[in-house]
Design an enzyme around this catalytic site. Structure first.
Site, PDB file in Angstrom:
ATOM      1  N   ASP A   1     -11.853   2.037   3.229  1.00 29.46           N
ATOM      2  CA  ASP A   1     -12.068   0.595   3.079  1.00 29.46           C
ATOM      3  C   ASP A   1     -13.542   0.294   2.811  1.00 29.46           C
ATOM      4  OD1 ASP A   1      -9.927  -1.104   2.964  1.00 29.46           O
ATOM      5  OD2 ASP A   1      -9.671  -1.266   5.136  1.00 29.46           O
TER       6      ASP A   1
ATOM      7  N   LYS B   1       0.839  -1.200   0.000  1.00 30.82           N
ATOM      8  CA  LYS B   1       0.000   0.000   0.000  1.00 30.82           C
ATOM      9  C   LYS B   1       0.877   1.254   0.000  1.00 30.82           C
ATOM     10  CE  LYS B   1      -3.881  -2.263   2.221  1.00 30.82           C
ATOM     11  NZ  LYS B   1      -4.519  -2.669   3.473  1.00 30.82           N
TER      12      LYS B   1
ATOM     13  N   GLN C   1      -5.749  -1.770   9.556  1.00 31.61           N
ATOM     14  CA  GLN C   1      -5.308  -3.022   8.944  1.00 31.61           C
ATOM     15  C   GLN C   1      -5.862  -4.204   9.741  1.00 31.61           C
ATOM     16  OE1 GLN C   1      -3.307  -3.206   6.018  1.00 31.61           O
ATOM     17  NE2 GLN C   1      -3.922  -5.351   6.173  1.00 31.61           N
TER      18      GLN C   1
END
Ligand code: NAD
Length: 291
Positions: free
Chosen positions: A120, A53, A97
């Site tokens: 997300d 990322k 995460q």
């Protein structure tokens, strides 16, 4: 092999090229998209994802920061930090995460991200908007699947789409996105009595389960477009999807490989969502509903 490969790496590069242009336009307005990533504890898989990322952010010009918490941190600590990030105008996207250490309530933490920064797409506001037929910030993996279908100009309206897997982050939102585009959608799960009955009628078949070889060529309608979302590590270290690629690629018209398919798109969509959130912060694009 009869099927054409839907190459996630190639499509992701095209997405990055478009994002660079959008980021240039934001620079003119004095804005650099910013992404904050919260990493709790030491998970080696998470570290690899994070590295990917961060690299992708650098390539397209998104500012990124990683905020690390020890594995034994408290939920309150994380939620307090999220509140500060929600209020920070330099950061347009926030992600936590996953997976989180077992003592933490991941729902409480994920719902602590402001919907407008939830890149997300897991916040209930964003998921709920999809039920109502709107896309605000959509979960990255299903958004990546839709982007692959669009780049490959796969007709969706009026087609039979079958999604195997009904998780809140992949299968269910993907089904909603396909419904919004006019597909006739069936969603299968571990409770489905006869999987083959569904797979054999799918013009578009998306498999998001986490079981290698769940779908083979004999279950696929000739000419179908097959999207393999699964990521499975075999005992010999090899990475495979949920679809038996060798047999499926003899029957499908188009198919995504694993690795190099949907996985490449997920990171690209994270950056796309971050850029979208940055654009909205300066009034470009659809307005975000007031909270
Ligand atoms: P999950 O475990 O939350 O959900 C799995 C789903 O599969 C469930 O709905 C379950 O009912 C269904 N299922 C299980 N066994 C089945 C069977 N025998 N027949 C039909 N359905 C069955 O998983 P998830 O988070 O949705 O992830 C699914 C897969 O996608 C995993 O392999 C994961 O690693 C992968 N994944 C890939 C990406 C990517 O970027 N490519 C992103 C997220 C998840």
């Amino acid at each position: 092999m009869a099927a054409t490969l839907l190459d996630g790496a190639v499509i992701a590069q095209r997405v990055y090229a478009q994002l660079k242009e959008r980021i240039q336009r934001l620079h003119v307005r004095g804005v650099q998209p910013g992404l904050a990533v919260i990493l709790i504890g030491e998970n080696s898989a998470s570290r690899i994802y994070l590295k990917n990322k961060a690299q992708a952010c650098e390539v397209v010009g998104v500012h990124s920061e990683i905020l690390r918490f020890p594995a034994d941190c408290s939920e309150d600590e994380v939620v307090r930090r999220l509140q500060a990030l929600n209020a920070n105008p330099r950061l347009h996207g926030i992600l936590v995460q996953l997976p989180l250490p077992a003592h933490l309530n991941s729902e409480r933490i994920l719902q602590g991200i402001a919907p407008a920064k939830d890149v997300d797409g897991f916040n209930w506001v964003n998921l709920g908007a999809m039920v109502a037929g709107h896309t605000l910030l959509a979960p990255c993996t299903p958004l990546g699947v839709m982007t692959i279908l669009d780049y490959a100009q796969v007709p969706i309206e009026g087609r039979n789409a079958v999604v195997i897997g009904r998780s809140a982050i992949v299968g269910k939102p993907l089904a909603l996105m396909l419904i919004a585009r006019g597909a006739t959608v069936s969603v299968c799960s571990s409770k489905t009595a006869d999987l083959r009955q569904y797979t054999s009628m799918a013009d578009i078949l998306a498999v998001a389960v986490g079981r290698p070889g769940l779908v083979d060529g004999s279950m696929i309608k000739p000419g179908a477009v097959v999207i393999d979302v699964g990521i499975n590590r075999l005992p010999d270290g090899k990475l495979v999807g949920d679809v038996d690629f060798a047999s499926a690629s003899q029957v499908a018209s188009r198919i995504t490989p694993v690795p190099g398919g949907v996985g490449r798109m997920t990171v690209a969509m994270l950056l796309e969502n971050t850029v979208t959130a940055a654009e909205r912060s300066v009034g470009i694009g659809a307005n975000y509903p007031a909270q």
